[in-house]
Design a protein around this motif. Structure first.
Motif, PDB file in Angstrom:
ATOM      1  N   GLU A  74      -1.428   3.405   4.961  1.00 12.69           N
ATOM      2  CA  GLU A  74      -2.608   4.259   4.791  1.00 12.69           C
ATOM      3  C   GLU A  74      -2.205   5.707   4.558  1.00 12.69           C
ATOM      4  O   GLU A  74      -2.767   6.397   3.699  1.00 12.69           O
ATOM      5  N   GLU A  93      -0.700   6.073   1.037  1.00 10.30           N
ATOM      6  CA  GLU A  93      -1.719   6.090  -0.018  1.00 10.30           C
ATOM      7  C   GLU A  93      -2.522   7.388  -0.002  1.00 10.30           C
ATOM      8  O   GLU A  93      -2.877   7.910  -1.049  1.00 10.30           O
ATOM      9  N   GLU A  94      -2.798   7.896   1.196  1.00  9.33           N
ATOM     10  CA  GLU A  94      -3.519   9.175   1.293  1.00  9.33           C
ATOM     11  C   GLU A  94      -2.727  10.293   0.625  1.00  9.33           C
ATOM     12  O   GLU A  94      -3.279  11.115  -0.104  1.00  9.33           O
ATOM     13  N   LYS A 109       0.816  -1.206   0.000  1.00 10.39           N
ATOM     14  CA  LYS A 109       0.000   0.000   0.000  1.00 10.39           C
ATOM     15  C   LYS A 109       0.854   1.262   0.000  1.00 10.39           C
ATOM     16  O   LYS A 109       1.826   1.351   0.744  1.00 10.39           O
TER      17      LYS A 109
END
Length: 132
Positions: A118, A121-122, A95
């Motif tokens: 996370e 990816e954000e 990711k």
């Protein structure tokens, strides 16, 4: 249609802005649709290895035209390992990267390393949105 340097740099700047908002230190890589690096930056205080991850995730997202994290589940399959090996071992199935589409056409990908998957990816999504 292809991703040009000005567009790649705009993606980098938006990615770095989001990382600053999250108070994390990242590396960001933007590649073209063929997985070749167009732009790269590592924030002050970012770990050097995050740059390897950012580039590898971007290559995977470009190769499969999908977020790199969606590939993790299948990363152990012989075909996925074979593709990564044929590409030179620079493809990371984890990711932190998203493909970049302009008018529905894949033009490249943005990969990030340095935060959690996370967060990476954000940040990558924020960068890709610069062209959307």
């Amino acid at each position: 249609m292809t991703l040009n340097l000005a567009q790649a740099n705009a993606v980098v700047q938006c990615t770095l802005s989001r990382a600053s908002e999250l108070d994390i230190r990242i590396s960001v890589a933007v590649c073209d649709a063929g997985g070749r690096l167009l732009a790269f930056q590592r924030m002050d205080g970012g770990h050097w290895a995050a740059g390897c991850g950012a580039q590898g995730k971007a290559v995977a997202a470009a190769a499969f035209a999908r977020p790199s994290g969606l590939l993790a589940e299948r990363s152990g399959l012989p075909i996925m390992q074979g593709i990564a090996a044929a590409e030179g071992g620079h493809m990371f199935y984890s990711k932190g990267a998203v493909p970049i589409f302009v008018d529905g056409v894949l033009v490249g990908a943005c990969g990030v390393g340095g935060g959690t998957g996370e967060q990476d990816e954000e940040c990558a999504s924020a960068g890709a949105a610069a062209l959307g």
